[in-house]
Design an enzyme around this catalytic site. Structure first.
Site, PDB file in Angstrom:
ATOM      1  N   GLU A   2     -14.509  -9.462 -56.425  1.00 14.31           N
ATOM      2  CA  GLU A   2     -14.247 -10.409 -57.514  1.00 14.31           C
ATOM      3  C   GLU A   2     -15.544 -10.708 -58.243  1.00 14.31           C
ATOM      4  OE1 GLU A   2     -12.211 -13.325 -55.222  1.00 14.31           O
ATOM      5  OE2 GLU A   2     -10.247 -12.553 -55.758  1.00 14.31           O
TER       6      GLU A   2
ATOM      7  N   LYS B   5      -2.114   7.176 -70.181  1.00 18.02           N
ATOM      8  CA  LYS B   5      -1.216   7.913 -71.090  1.00 18.02           C
ATOM      9  C   LYS B   5      -1.985   9.124 -71.640  1.00 18.02           C
ATOM     10  CE  LYS B   5       1.681   3.901 -71.932  1.00 18.02           C
ATOM     11  NZ  LYS B   5       1.043   2.594 -71.746  1.00 18.02           N
TER      12      LYS B   5
ATOM     13  N   ASP C 271      -3.591  -2.498 -79.864  1.00 13.92           N
ATOM     14  CA  ASP C 271      -3.199  -2.018 -78.535  1.00 13.92           C
ATOM     15  C   ASP C 271      -3.026  -0.511 -78.690  1.00 13.92           C
ATOM     16  OD1 ASP C 271      -1.798  -1.122 -76.350  1.00 13.92           O
ATOM     17  OD2 ASP C 271      -0.405  -2.797 -76.288  1.00 13.92           O
TER      18      ASP C 271
ATOM     19  N   THR D 248      -4.064   1.143 -72.082  1.00  8.56           N
ATOM     20  CA  THR D 248      -3.870   1.596 -70.709  1.00  8.56           C
ATOM     21  C   THR D 248      -4.734   2.843 -70.561  1.00  8.56           C
ATOM     22  OG1 THR D 248      -1.939   2.854 -71.406  1.00  8.56           O
ATOM     23  CG2 THR D 248      -1.532   0.713 -70.387  1.00  8.56           C
TER      24      THR D 248
ATOM     25  N   TYR E 198     -13.176  -5.774 -51.650  1.00  3.51           N
ATOM     26  CA  TYR E 198     -13.012  -6.906 -52.575  1.00  3.51           C
ATOM     27  C   TYR E 198     -14.263  -7.039 -53.404  1.00  3.51           C
ATOM     28  CZ  TYR E 198      -8.721  -9.517 -52.108  1.00  3.51           C
ATOM     29  OH  TYR E 198      -7.424  -9.920 -52.220  1.00  3.51           O
TER      30      TYR E 198
ATOM     31  N   ARG F 268      -3.165   4.900 -63.533  1.00  2.00           N
ATOM     32  CA  ARG F 268      -2.437   3.760 -64.103  1.00  2.00           C
ATOM     33  C   ARG F 268      -3.381   2.566 -64.095  1.00  2.00           C
ATOM     34  NH1 ARG F 268       2.563   5.270 -64.662  1.00  2.00           N
ATOM     35  NH2 ARG F 268       2.950   3.272 -65.620  1.00  2.00           N
TER      36      ARG F 268
HETATM   37  N1  DSN Z   1       6.101   1.410 -70.784  1.00  2.00           N
HETATM   38  C1  DSN Z   1       5.134   2.029 -71.673  1.00  2.00           C
HETATM   39  C2  DSN Z   1       5.739   3.084 -72.488  1.00  2.00           C
HETATM   40  O1  DSN Z   1       6.502   3.845 -71.956  1.00  2.00           O
HETATM   41  O2  DSN Z   1       5.450   3.174 -73.665  1.00  2.00           O
HETATM   42  C3  DSN Z   1       4.424   1.061 -72.505  1.00  2.00           C
HETATM   43  O3  DSN Z   1       3.982   0.020 -71.736  1.00  2.00           O
END
Ligand code: DSN
Length: 414
Positions: free
Chosen positions: A52, A224, A195, A221, A50, A230
């Site tokens: 925080e 990707k 984003d 994120t 933990y 993730r």
């Molecule tokens: N779910 C993602 C995507 O496939 O683009 C975006 O959050």
């Protein structure tokens, strides 16, 4: 080796998933294959801790080493994107976006974001989300010729004086003119938010425009095109740092997932290497070649093609729905997702389009020379979507090709 093979139910399902990933062409544009180092960090002892708070200012003892890990993640992210301030704690993209809204907006504030069916994202104000109940999202659309309608954004901004203008998309294939958005925002006194979840890896590699130096706040994120675990991340100008940090914790989240943060640090380290630039170039070259090959086979590509890693295709012109195409391609060993297209007359569970991308197959090792064959398989699977024998024979061919590019060769759950 640490293993959970004694838990036969989970181990078997995990082995099956590993085999699925090994034997197919993974073409969902938001997915990728992390390095073995990233995978190892996710299963590390950092998950036990933990922590925080932030490095140096924690609410728990024993954070000495975790502080080192999180500080390295922050420094590497700053270097990758040229960010003034970074928070690496958001659990994923949606919490990152919601933390930004909570930090910088008041209830009822107006935000301009792109319509989901034109390439936007659910968390950019779709009516089904919580954020849409709290804030007044106005949604702009792409033009008929498939570009972002900057003029519409400008006129909506002048008319409604939004508190924030939001760009960055999950099914839009073209470059974004961040400077133009920043100019519009400055004129009406709006904050700017991008984003970059889908294209973060391409931006980090210098393959696409970088909004970080221009915008108030940028979310992403890490799993990707960036090819990390993730997770989510927020980058912002120093002036917003305090509000963003407070909004992530204690505003929205509790303890950060430090195993994931360690994996983020490792992925950012990988993205800082020269090889990552080559990887990002190959992602784009593969996407462009695949787009050309599908166009030759009379597929209808939305937005006129692609500048990034993804393709949005109207499969209704081929006589199938998005769901039918997704199911047929799955049976042929090619994983894509059904997707709405701009002004789609159909619904989200069976829309007119499919979305596909090249980050994962590029990680796997496929190059532009493979794209004509991939396009041929996609075309054949969609033409013969009701013929299980044909779909099985494509899946066999897919399996033969990808077996030349082993995935996690030493990994075994059962
Ligand atoms: N779910 C993602 C995507 O496939 O683009 C975006 O959050």
């Amino acid at each position: 080796m640490m293993t959970f093979s004694h838990d036969t139910e989970i181990a078997q399902a995990m082995q099956n998933e590993l085999e699925r990933q090994r034997h197919g062409l993974e073409m969902i544009p938001s997915e990728n294959f992390v390095s073995e180092a990233v995978l190892a960090a996710l299963g590390s002892v950092a998950t036990n801790k933990y922590a925080e708070g932030l490095p140096g200012k924690r609410y728990y003892g024993g954070c000495l080493h975790i502080d080192v890990i999180e500080s390295i993640a922050i420094e590497r992210a700053k270097k990758l994107f040229g960010a003034e301030h970074v928070n690496v704690q958001p659990h994923s993209g949606a919490p990152a976006n919601n933390a930004v809204y909570a930090a910088l907006l008041q209830s009822g504030d107006t935000v301009l974001g792109m319509d989901l069916s034109h390439g936007g994202h659910l968390t950019h104000g779709h009516p089904v989300t919580d954020a849409a109940k709290r804030y007044n999202f106005l949604r702009y659309k792409t033009t008929a010729d498939g570009t972002i309608d900057y003029e519409e954004i400008e006129s909506l901004a002048r008319e409604h004086k939004p508190k924030m203008i939001l760009v960055g998309y999950s099914a839009y294939t073209r470059e974004i003119d961040y400077a133009r958005i920043a100019t519009i925002a400055a004129e009406v006194g709006a904050l700017t938010m991008a984003d970059i979840a889908h294209i973060a890896g391409l931006i980090a590699a210098g393959e696409m425009n970088n909004p970080v130096p221009l915008f108030d706040v940028v979310t992403t994120t890490t799993h990707k095109t960036l090819r990390g675990p993730r997770g989510g991340m927020i980058m912002c100008k120093e002036i917003h740092a305090k509000a963003i940090n407070k909004s992530v914790f204690p505003g929205m989240q509790g303890g950060p997932h430090e195993n994931t943060i360690a994996a983020k640090a490792i992925a950012f380290g990988e993205a800082l290497q020269p090889e990552f630039k080559e990887y990002a170039k190959r992602i784009r070259a593969n996407a462009k070649t695949l787009a050309d090959e599908l166009t030759k086979r009379e597929f209808t590509l939305l937005f006129g093609g692609t500048d990034n890693h993804l393709l949005l295709i109207d499969v209704s012109t081929k006589g199938v729905t998005g769901a039918q195409a997704e199911v047929a391609l799955d049976a042929a060993g090619i994983t894509v997702n059904k997707n709405m297209i701009p002004n789609d007359p159909r619904g989200p569970m069976d829309p007119s389009g499919i979305r596909m991308g090249t980050p994962a197959i590029t990680t796997r090792g496929l190059n532009v020379e493979h794209m004509p064959l991939v396009a041929e398989w996609i075309d054949r699977a969609i033409q013969h979507h009701t013929d299980p024998a044909m779909l099985r024979s494509i899946a066999d061919d897919v399996r033969k090709l990808v077996s030349e590019f082993p995935l996690y060769p030493d990994l075994k759950y059962v």
